[in-house]
Design a protein around this motif. Structure first.
Motif, mmCIF file in Angstrom:
data_model
loop_
_atom_site.group_PDB
_atom_site.id
_atom_site.type_symbol
_atom_site.label_atom_id
_atom_site.label_comp_id
_atom_site.label_asym_id
_atom_site.label_seq_id
_atom_site.Cartn_x
_atom_site.Cartn_y
_atom_site.Cartn_z
ATOM 1 N N ALA A 33 5.309 -23.500 -57.021
ATOM 2 C CA ALA A 33 4.773 -22.219 -56.516
ATOM 3 C C ALA A 33 4.946 -22.325 -55.024
ATOM 4 C CB ALA A 33 3.317 -21.935 -57.052
ATOM 5 N N GLU A 34 4.367 -23.152 -54.456
ATOM 6 C CA GLU A 34 4.411 -23.105 -52.684
ATOM 7 C C GLU A 34 5.615 -22.961 -52.304
ATOM 8 O OE1 GLU A 34 3.321 -25.764 -49.066
ATOM 9 O OE2 GLU A 34 3.306 -26.763 -50.960
ATOM 10 N N ILE A 35 6.687 -23.592 -52.749
ATOM 11 C CA ILE A 35 8.330 -23.470 -52.398
ATOM 12 C C ILE A 35 8.709 -22.273 -52.600
ATOM 13 C CG2 ILE A 35 10.796 -24.284 -53.059
ATOM 14 C CD1 ILE A 35 9.538 -27.151 -53.737
ATOM 15 N N CYS A 36 8.388 -21.637 -53.681
ATOM 16 C CA CYS A 36 8.917 -20.168 -54.201
ATOM 17 C C CYS A 36 8.315 -19.108 -53.537
ATOM 18 C CB CYS A 36 8.992 -20.205 -55.511
ATOM 19 S SG CYS A 36 9.931 -21.133 -56.369
ATOM 20 N N LEU A 37 6.778 -19.496 -53.106
ATOM 21 C CA LEU A 37 6.253 -18.191 -52.243
ATOM 22 C C LEU A 37 6.566 -18.175 -50.877
ATOM 23 C CD1 LEU A 37 2.869 -18.754 -53.805
ATOM 24 C CD2 LEU A 37 4.201 -16.493 -53.828
ATOM 25 N N ARG A 38 6.888 -19.641 -50.467
ATOM 26 C CA ARG A 38 7.354 -19.573 -48.912
ATOM 27 C C ARG A 38 8.731 -18.901 -48.612
ATOM 28 N NH1 ARG A 38 4.282 -22.228 -45.502
ATOM 29 N NH2 ARG A 38 2.665 -23.545 -46.302
ATOM 30 N N ASP A 39 9.792 -19.142 -49.680
ATOM 31 C CA ASP A 39 11.054 -18.649 -49.783
ATOM 32 C C ASP A 39 11.369 -17.908 -50.855
ATOM 33 O OD1 ASP A 39 13.647 -18.269 -49.344
ATOM 34 O OD2 ASP A 39 14.411 -20.473 -49.263
ATOM 35 N N PRO A 40 11.230 -16.537 -50.643
ATOM 36 C CA PRO A 40 11.740 -15.650 -51.556
ATOM 37 C C PRO A 40 13.139 -15.874 -52.580
ATOM 38 C CG PRO A 40 11.027 -14.380 -49.856
ATOM 39 C CD PRO A 40 11.088 -15.923 -49.285
ATOM 40 N N ASP A 41 13.961 -16.340 -52.047
ATOM 41 C CA ASP A 41 15.068 -16.752 -52.412
ATOM 42 C C ASP A 41 15.189 -17.769 -53.477
ATOM 43 O OD1 ASP A 41 16.464 -14.616 -51.075
ATOM 44 O OD2 ASP A 41 16.848 -16.055 -49.347
ATOM 45 N N GLU A 42 14.025 -18.458 -53.503
ATOM 46 C CA GLU A 42 13.781 -19.851 -54.282
ATOM 47 C C GLU A 42 13.351 -19.357 -55.665
ATOM 48 O OE1 GLU A 42 14.907 -22.870 -54.392
ATOM 49 O OE2 GLU A 42 15.005 -23.477 -52.214
ATOM 50 N N SER A 43 13.533 -19.923 -56.702
ATOM 51 C CA SER A 43 13.104 -19.266 -58.117
ATOM 52 C C SER A 43 12.773 -20.827 -58.622
ATOM 53 C CB SER A 43 14.457 -18.903 -58.754
ATOM 54 O OG SER A 43 13.905 -18.703 -60.401
ATOM 55 N N PRO A 44 11.445 -20.676 -59.383
ATOM 56 C CA PRO A 44 11.110 -21.947 -60.225
ATOM 57 C C PRO A 44 12.085 -22.280 -61.101
ATOM 58 C CG PRO A 44 9.468 -20.317 -59.900
ATOM 59 C CD PRO A 44 10.762 -19.679 -59.317
ATOM 60 N N LEU A 45 13.044 -21.485 -62.007
ATOM 61 C CA LEU A 45 14.065 -21.668 -62.619
ATOM 62 C C LEU A 45 14.977 -22.612 -62.143
ATOM 63 C CD1 LEU A 45 14.372 -18.311 -64.580
ATOM 64 C CD2 LEU A 45 12.878 -20.404 -65.198
ATOM 65 N N GLU A 46 15.244 -22.803 -60.983
ATOM 66 C CA GLU A 46 16.196 -23.314 -60.120
ATOM 67 C C GLU A 46 15.674 -24.731 -60.002
ATOM 68 O OE1 GLU A 46 17.364 -21.247 -56.723
ATOM 69 O OE2 GLU A 46 18.587 -19.652 -57.956
ATOM 70 N N LEU A 47 14.350 -24.951 -60.027
ATOM 71 C CA LEU A 47 13.748 -26.314 -59.601
ATOM 72 C C LEU A 47 13.379 -27.157 -60.907
ATOM 73 C CD1 LEU A 47 11.188 -24.933 -57.323
ATOM 74 C CD2 LEU A 47 13.336 -26.004 -56.725
ATOM 75 N N ILE A 48 14.113 -26.630 -62.173
ATOM 76 C CA ILE A 48 13.746 -27.181 -63.582
ATOM 77 C C ILE A 48 14.612 -28.783 -63.245
ATOM 78 C CG2 ILE A 48 14.395 -27.216 -65.921
ATOM 79 C CD1 ILE A 48 14.031 -24.501 -65.935
ATOM 80 N N GLY A 49 13.890 -29.719 -63.560
ATOM 81 C CA GLY A 49 14.569 -30.966 -63.560
ATOM 82 C C GLY A 49 14.411 -31.769 -62.110
ATOM 83 N N ASP A 50 13.572 -30.835 -61.094
ATOM 84 C CA ASP A 50 13.538 -31.728 -59.779
ATOM 85 C C ASP A 50 12.168 -32.415 -59.988
ATOM 86 O OD1 ASP A 50 15.625 -30.169 -58.878
ATOM 87 O OD2 ASP A 50 14.344 -29.293 -57.087
ATOM 88 N N THR A 51 12.192 -33.347 -59.108
ATOM 89 C CA THR A 51 10.646 -34.327 -59.174
ATOM 90 C C THR A 51 9.853 -34.219 -58.182
ATOM 91 O OG1 THR A 51 12.150 -35.970 -60.513
ATOM 92 C CG2 THR A 51 10.091 -36.539 -59.861
ATOM 93 N N HIS A 52 8.561 -34.086 -58.430
ATOM 94 C CA HIS A 52 7.708 -34.329 -57.389
ATOM 95 C C HIS A 52 7.495 -35.466 -56.774
ATOM 96 C CE1 HIS A 52 3.362 -33.912 -55.917
ATOM 97 N NE2 HIS A 52 3.550 -32.622 -55.488
ATOM 98 N N PRO A 53 7.038 -35.378 -55.548
ATOM 99 C CA PRO A 53 6.907 -36.834 -54.809
ATOM 100 C C PRO A 53 5.836 -37.734 -55.805
ATOM 101 C CG PRO A 53 6.955 -35.232 -53.296
ATOM 102 C CD PRO A 53 6.881 -34.516 -54.374
ATOM 103 N N ASN A 54 5.105 -37.130 -56.574
ATOM 104 C CA ASN A 54 4.040 -38.006 -57.326
ATOM 105 C C ASN A 54 4.809 -38.574 -58.801
ATOM 106 O OD1 ASN A 54 3.982 -36.028 -59.324
ATOM 107 N ND2 ASN A 54 2.124 -35.458 -58.863
#
Length: 348
Positions: A33-54
């Motif tokens: 949510a933070e990534i996509c709220l800071r950058d309107p061009d980002e979409s959560p759907l494009e982050l599927i498969g990405d890994t959080h530092p934890n």
């Protein structure tokens, strides 16, 4: 919001890195949510498969939930802050999720809750602390709206709920909250409740054992819900998981109580009784027949599974046996059931 310096000396917030799976999943959802709220061009759907530092991986369900949350926040205006440290009264500090301060007389604070335990917006004093920390920067007497967005568990007020505080009541609440915060330093003591589940002082806290009763608060809510099909499915999944955890807890408590009773301790209301199996003959088969006139041995055909174990090839048994339908049962199906039944779309 945390009261600075109110923890026992054995607690160090900076080194308390233990995280449950639920906490790690929630951190990941907030991260998306933070990534996509800071950058309107980002979409959560494009982050599927990405890994959080934890170590938690973003899946399609999380991306859909966060997308809906972002859409809800932006329906009130563009956010002016996200994941921002805040301080209140010089006593309390924390990190708020998202703030929208529009040109009107309203300060809005949003909190994404990704866990399964329902969280109320009204009289949510953690959220009130966040709202007051922002409200104190504006001298024009704004009202406050505190929004909880929780997409997974069912709730009578829906996924999004809000506590609206009129401008003429905010100052009174601020005075009351500051008095409560200062009282924490005068005579700190634990108060059991749902907050025990996330309290960073849970290690040395004497009242931790009482936090299990927080689950009862949810069950005791007598308000009725007309579930949508999606909400019904999600709630079934939750209750099944909760049942597994309760069974595991019960099994551990039973083992502990049994061991104590066998050592001679008393556990009020409980005792260890003998378990009885099926009756067995104490004399040979021939003597049973002489005594009763009935041969105690019965002839039963082997089952297909037993014949396979005896060496009959499985393909042979499949041609001469079948599994009859004996009823119906509700079964939890995986999200990718369509892929399992019809195959994955080309290119995936």
């Amino acid at each position: 919001m945390l009261a600075s310096g109110a923890y026992p000396a054995t607690h160090d917030p900076e080194t308390d890195t233990e995280r449950s799976d639920a906490q790690r999943e929630g951190e990941c959802a907030h991260w998306v949510a933070e990534i996509c709220l800071r950058d309107p061009d980002e979409s959560p759907l494009e982050l599927i498969g990405d890994t959080h530092p934890n170590g938690w991986v973003v899946d399609a369900e999380m991306a859909d939930h966060v997308s809906a949350y972002i859409e809800y926040v932006r329906s009130f205006g563009e956010p002016t802050a996200s994941e921002q440290p805040v301080e209140l009264f010089g006593l309390m500090h924390g990190r708020l999720d998202t703030v929208v301060c529009d040109s009107g007389p309203v300060v809005r604070v949003f909190d994404l809750k990704y866990g399964w335990k329902p969280v109320e917006a009204t009289e949510n004093y953690t959220m009130l602390s966040y709202g007051l920390s922002v409200w104190s920067r504006f001298p024009n007497g704004q009202s406050i709206e505190l929004h909880i967005y929780q997409p997974r568990p069912s709730h009578p007020e829906g996924i999004a709920r809000v506590w609206k505080i009129p401008a003429d009541e905010v100052a009174t609440l601020a005075v009351w909250l500051e008095m409560r915060a200062r009282a924490c330093f005068e005579q700190p003591r634990g108060m059991p409740g749902s907050q025990c589940l996330v309290c960073p002082a849970r290690g040395p806290c004497h009242a931790l054992s009482a936090s299990v009763y927080a689950a009862y608060e949810t069950i005791a809510d007598d308000r009725m819900i007309d579930h949508s099909p999606a909400a019904l499915g999600a709630f079934l999944t939750f209750v099944n998981r909760a049942e597994d955890m309760i069974r595991a807890k019960l099994s551990g408590l039973e083992a502990e109580a049994t061991a104590r009773i066998k050592r001679g301790q008393q556990v009020p209301g409980w005792t260890v009784d003998h378990r009885f199996g099926h009756r067995k003959f104490t004399i040979p088969r021939e003597r049973v027949k002489l005594a009763t006139g009935i041969d105690p041995v019965k002839t039963v055909p082997m089952s297909p599974a037993e014949m396979e174990c005896a060496g009959v090839p499985k393909n042979v048994m499949n041609t001469i046996s079948q599994r009859p339908v004996i009823g119906r049962k509700l079964t939890n199906q995986p999200v990718n059931l369509a892929d399992k039944l019809f195959g994955k779309p080309e290119g995936k």
